[in-house]
Design a protein around this motif. Structure first.
Motif, PDB file in Angstrom:
ATOM      1  N   GLY A 206       0.804  -1.216   0.000  1.00  0.00           N
ATOM      2  CA  GLY A 206       0.000   0.000   0.000  1.00  0.00           C
ATOM      3  C   GLY A 206       0.838   1.267   0.000  1.00  0.00           C
ATOM      4  O   GLY A 206       0.338   2.367   0.199  1.00  0.00           O
ATOM      5  N   LYS A 207       2.140   1.107  -0.220  1.00  0.00           N
ATOM      6  CA  LYS A 207       3.035   2.264  -0.331  1.00  0.00           C
ATOM      7  C   LYS A 207       4.320   1.828  -1.031  1.00  0.00           C
ATOM      8  O   LYS A 207       4.603   0.626  -1.102  1.00  0.00           O
ATOM      9  N   VAL A 208       5.080   2.796  -1.531  1.00  0.00           N
ATOM     10  CA  VAL A 208       6.350   2.472  -2.189  1.00  0.00           C
ATOM     11  C   VAL A 208       7.307   1.882  -1.159  1.00  0.00           C
ATOM     12  O   VAL A 208       7.499   2.444  -0.079  1.00  0.00           O
ATOM     13  N   VAL A 209       7.861   0.714  -1.483  1.00  0.00           N
ATOM     14  CA  VAL A 209       8.805   0.056  -0.575  1.00  0.00           C
ATOM     15  C   VAL A 209      10.107  -0.222  -1.331  1.00  0.00           C
ATOM     16  O   VAL A 209      10.138  -0.173  -2.554  1.00  0.00           O
ATOM     17  N   THR A 210      11.159  -0.489  -0.591  1.00  0.00           N
ATOM     18  CA  THR A 210      12.451  -0.817  -1.204  1.00  0.00           C
ATOM     19  C   THR A 210      12.771  -2.274  -0.924  1.00  0.00           C
ATOM     20  O   THR A 210      12.766  -2.700   0.238  1.00  0.00           O
ATOM     21  N   LEU A 211      13.014  -3.036  -1.981  1.00  0.00           N
ATOM     22  CA  LEU A 211      13.379  -4.448  -1.819  1.00  0.00           C
ATOM     23  C   LEU A 211      14.747  -4.539  -1.157  1.00  0.00           C
ATOM     24  O   LEU A 211      15.608  -3.691  -1.369  1.00  0.00           O
ATOM     25  N   GLU A 212      14.943  -5.596  -0.366  1.00  0.00           N
ATOM     26  CA  GLU A 212      16.256  -5.776   0.279  1.00  0.00           C
ATOM     27  C   GLU A 212      17.329  -6.062  -0.755  1.00  0.00           C
ATOM     28  O   GLU A 212      18.452  -5.607  -0.649  1.00  0.00           O
ATOM     29  N   ASP A 213      16.968  -6.870  -1.764  1.00  0.00           N
ATOM     30  CA  ASP A 213      17.957  -7.264  -2.766  1.00  0.00           C
ATOM     31  C   ASP A 213      17.231  -7.662  -4.042  1.00  0.00           C
ATOM     32  O   ASP A 213      16.031  -7.938  -4.024  1.00  0.00           O
ATOM     33  N   ILE A 214      17.975  -7.693  -5.142  1.00  0.00           N
ATOM     34  CA  ILE A 214      17.440  -8.214  -6.403  1.00  0.00           C
ATOM     35  C   ILE A 214      17.964  -9.635  -6.542  1.00  0.00           C
ATOM     36  O   ILE A 214      19.178  -9.848  -6.633  1.00  0.00           O
ATOM     37  N   THR A 215      17.051 -10.609  -6.504  1.00  0.00           N
ATOM     38  CA  THR A 215      17.485 -12.012  -6.569  1.00  0.00           C
ATOM     39  C   THR A 215      17.121 -12.662  -7.900  1.00  0.00           C
ATOM     40  O   THR A 215      17.465 -13.806  -8.151  1.00  0.00           O
ATOM     41  N   SER A 216      16.420 -11.924  -8.761  1.00  0.00           N
ATOM     42  CA  SER A 216      16.035 -12.456 -10.072  1.00  0.00           C
ATOM     43  C   SER A 216      17.195 -12.336 -11.054  1.00  0.00           C
ATOM     44  O   SER A 216      18.033 -11.440 -10.944  1.00  0.00           O
ATOM     45  N   GLU A 217      17.224 -13.237 -12.026  1.00  0.00           N
ATOM     46  CA  GLU A 217      18.206 -13.136 -13.116  1.00  0.00           C
ATOM     47  C   GLU A 217      17.806 -12.073 -14.144  1.00  0.00           C
ATOM     48  O   GLU A 217      18.592 -11.736 -15.028  1.00  0.00           O
ATOM     49  N   ALA A 218      16.579 -11.562 -14.042  1.00  0.00           N
ATOM     50  CA  ALA A 218      16.135 -10.501 -14.959  1.00  0.00           C
ATOM     51  C   ALA A 218      16.680  -9.177 -14.436  1.00  0.00           C
ATOM     52  O   ALA A 218      15.946  -8.304 -13.985  1.00  0.00           O
ATOM     53  N   THR A 219      18.013  -9.039 -14.516  1.00  0.00           N
ATOM     54  CA  THR A 219      18.679  -7.916 -13.846  1.00  0.00           C
ATOM     55  C   THR A 219      18.251  -6.565 -14.411  1.00  0.00           C
ATOM     56  O   THR A 219      18.358  -5.554 -13.731  1.00  0.00           O
ATOM     57  N   CYS A 220      17.744  -6.546 -15.645  1.00  0.00           N
ATOM     58  CA  CYS A 220      17.297  -5.255 -16.204  1.00  0.00           C
ATOM     59  C   CYS A 220      15.994  -4.784 -15.581  1.00  0.00           C
ATOM     60  O   CYS A 220      15.589  -3.644 -15.776  1.00  0.00           O
ATOM     61  N   LEU A 221      15.311  -5.675 -14.849  1.00  0.00           N
ATOM     62  CA  LEU A 221      14.145  -5.230 -14.074  1.00  0.00           C
ATOM     63  C   LEU A 221      14.585  -4.823 -12.671  1.00  0.00           C
ATOM     64  O   LEU A 221      13.769  -4.522 -11.821  1.00  0.00           O
ATOM     65  N   GLY A 222      15.911  -4.812 -12.480  1.00  0.00           N
ATOM     66  CA  GLY A 222      16.424  -4.763 -11.122  1.00  0.00           C
ATOM     67  C   GLY A 222      16.487  -3.417 -10.440  1.00  0.00           C
ATOM     68  O   GLY A 222      17.545  -2.998 -10.010  1.00  0.00           O
ATOM     69  N   ALA A 223      15.365  -2.704 -10.334  1.00  0.00           N
ATOM     70  CA  ALA A 223      15.330  -1.535  -9.455  1.00  0.00           C
ATOM     71  C   ALA A 223      14.725  -2.000  -8.131  1.00  0.00           C
ATOM     72  O   ALA A 223      13.750  -2.746  -8.131  1.00  0.00           O
ATOM     73  N   LYS A 224      15.315  -1.558  -7.022  1.00  0.00           N
ATOM     74  CA  LYS A 224      14.790  -2.005  -5.721  1.00  0.00           C
ATOM     75  C   LYS A 224      13.564  -1.195  -5.293  1.00  0.00           C
ATOM     76  O   LYS A 224      12.828  -1.618  -4.413  1.00  0.00           O
ATOM     77  N   THR A 225      13.358  -0.031  -5.936  1.00  0.00           N
ATOM     78  CA  THR A 225      12.221   0.835  -5.584  1.00  0.00           C
ATOM     79  C   THR A 225      11.554   1.315  -6.869  1.00  0.00           C
ATOM     80  O   THR A 225      12.210   1.856  -7.747  1.00  0.00           O
ATOM     81  N   VAL A 226      10.237   1.124  -6.954  1.00  0.00           N
ATOM     82  CA  VAL A 226       9.511   1.600  -8.140  1.00  0.00           C
ATOM     83  C   VAL A 226       9.307   3.112  -8.040  1.00  0.00           C
ATOM     84  O   VAL A 226       9.294   3.665  -6.927  1.00  0.00           O
ATOM     85  N   CYS A 227       9.169   3.795  -9.168  1.00  0.00           N
ATOM     86  CA  CYS A 227       8.962   5.247  -9.086  1.00  0.00           C
ATOM     87  C   CYS A 227       7.560   5.559  -8.542  1.00  0.00           C
ATOM     88  O   CYS A 227       6.609   4.811  -8.774  1.00  0.00           O
ATOM     89  N   GLN A 228       7.485   6.652  -7.818  1.00  0.00           N
ATOM     90  CA  GLN A 228       6.243   7.044  -7.134  1.00  0.00           C
ATOM     91  C   GLN A 228       5.079   7.166  -8.108  1.00  0.00           C
ATOM     92  O   GLN A 228       3.954   6.750  -7.812  1.00  0.00           O
ATOM     93  N   ARG A 229       5.340   7.729  -9.296  1.00  0.00           N
ATOM     94  CA  ARG A 229       4.256   7.941 -10.260  1.00  0.00           C
ATOM     95  C   ARG A 229       3.593   6.614 -10.669  1.00  0.00           C
ATOM     96  O   ARG A 229       2.370   6.530 -10.794  1.00  0.00           O
ATOM     97  N   ALA A 230       4.398   5.569 -10.870  1.00  0.00           N
ATOM     98  CA  ALA A 230       3.849   4.264 -11.250  1.00  0.00           C
ATOM     99  C   ALA A 230       2.941   3.736 -10.137  1.00  0.00           C
ATOM    100  O   ALA A 230       1.836   3.249 -10.393  1.00  0.00           O
ATOM    101  N   PHE A 231       3.410   3.860  -8.894  1.00  0.00           N
ATOM    102  CA  PHE A 231       2.589   3.422  -7.762  1.00  0.00           C
ATOM    103  C   PHE A 231       1.298   4.235  -7.692  1.00  0.00           C
ATOM    104  O   PHE A 231       0.214   3.687  -7.492  1.00  0.00           O
ATOM    105  N   ASP A 232       1.412   5.558  -7.879  1.00  0.00           N
ATOM    106  CA  ASP A 232       0.216   6.420  -7.826  1.00  0.00           C
ATOM    107  C   ASP A 232      -0.820   5.996  -8.868  1.00  0.00           C
ATOM    108  O   ASP A 232      -2.015   5.967  -8.594  1.00  0.00           O
TER     109      ASP A 232
END
Length: 322
Positions: A206-232
């Motif tokens: 229910g709010k923007v959060v930061t992942l502890e780590d990126i564990t996926s091999e899809a490293t190009c998706l690897g932002a730990k925090t989504v931008c606020q606008r996308a969440f909004d």
């Protein structure tokens, strides 16, 4: 200087995906952009607006935004410094250097590299190019929906748009494009892989959060925090956004199937979106009442990606199938 650096990419029907889904699937082939992905739309637009008289641009990127920034800078005759995390394949570093960029390796994940890019922008007076979180990027990315609208012709609109989410720049651009086209009733299916799922995690929290780590091999998706606008956008109700996850194995399987059926090699980040069709997720979402019946063709954004080649694909297969 050209009006913009991106191409009007083909909109192709996929016979294989249409057959699987039982309704028409169109692919927006952003893999055919000169930098290898959709990123050149937004990054090129931003560079033209902000970096014309710049001492140079700096961008932190595990691949595609960096490639776009390096390409745009080369076309503008401006130096580019791209900061990549140590998780980036050597292939990416080489491709960036081939575009004339200076590559610096900093930190383990994108967030670390980004901190270094911000420092360089400050200390060396460079123009900072954010990979996903800027209104000019979204404005640039929105152009792909404008093109789709022109290709489909009057009175035809997609039943849904299927795309991958990393930091959320593509999602924000597509939603803006849907607004511009008057298509706000078209739902968006937003796909991530487990372990690179900052958007899905934000929706659940229910709010923007930061992942502890990126564990996926899809490293190009690897932002730990989504931008606020996308969440909004996900909370506003002005457009229906369905957020879903697939495993790395499903994303890789989608990459391989897409290569077999469409003769195009894309990276795992793009495979996350394709997996929604290949793994039968879309009918499941409809059965659960989370996605309405498609009243038009499914539009798949084939976002592309330059961090893959046949060797990289076989490394991923060994990692994920062991």
């Amino acid at each position: 200087m050209p009006e913009h650096f991106h191409l009007n990419t083909p909109l192709l029907e996929s016979v294989g995906m249409s057959k699987r889904l039982g309704s028409t699937v169109y692919m927006k082939m952003e893999n055919s952009q000169p930098s290898g992905s959709f990123k050149i739309r937004g990054v090129g637009h931003l560079c033209q607006q902000l970096a014309r008289k710049s001492k140079g641009v700096v961008c932190a990127s595990g691949g595609n935004a960096g490639m776009a920034a390096a390409y745009a800078a080369r076309k503008m005759g401006v130096p580019a410094t791209i900061v990549v995390p140590s998780s980036s394949p050597q292939l990416v570093v080489q491709r960036l250097q081939d575009q004339g960029a200076t590559v610096r390796i900093s930190g383990k994940v994108w967030d670390d590299a980004n901190a270094e890019a911000l420092r360089l922008a400050e200390t060396e007076g460079l123009t900072f190019v954010p990979p996903f979180n800027h209104p000019l990027l979204w404005e640039g990315h929105a152009s792909m929906i404008t093109e789709v609208s022109a290709s489909l012709g009057a009175g035809v609109k997609p039943g849904a748009v299927l795309l991958s989410v990393g930091g959320g720049g593509l999602l924000c651009g597509v939603v803006q494009g849907l607004k511009d086209a008057g298509w706000m009733d078209v739902p968006v299916i937003a796909m991530e892989t487990v372990g690179a799922d900052c958007f899905n995690a934000a929706i659940k929290a229910g709010k923007v959060v930061t992942l502890e780590d990126i564990t996926s091999e899809a490293t190009c998706l690897g932002a730990k925090t989504v931008c606020q606008r996308a969440f909004d956008y996900s909370q506003s109700g002005e457009v229906t956004i369905v957020s879903e996850l697939v495993t790395d194995q499903e994303a890789l399987h989608a990459v391989q199937t897409f290569l077999d059926e469409e003769r195009v090699l894309v990276e795992m980040a793009c495979g996350a979106a394709l997996a929604a069709v290949y793994s039968g997720l879309i009918p499941r979402l409809q059965d659960e009442g989370r996605l309405p019946a498609l009243r038009g063709p499914l539009l798949v954004i084939v976002c592309g990606g330059g961090s893959v080649n046949v060797q990289q694909l076989s490394i991923l297969k060994q990692k994920l199938q062991s």
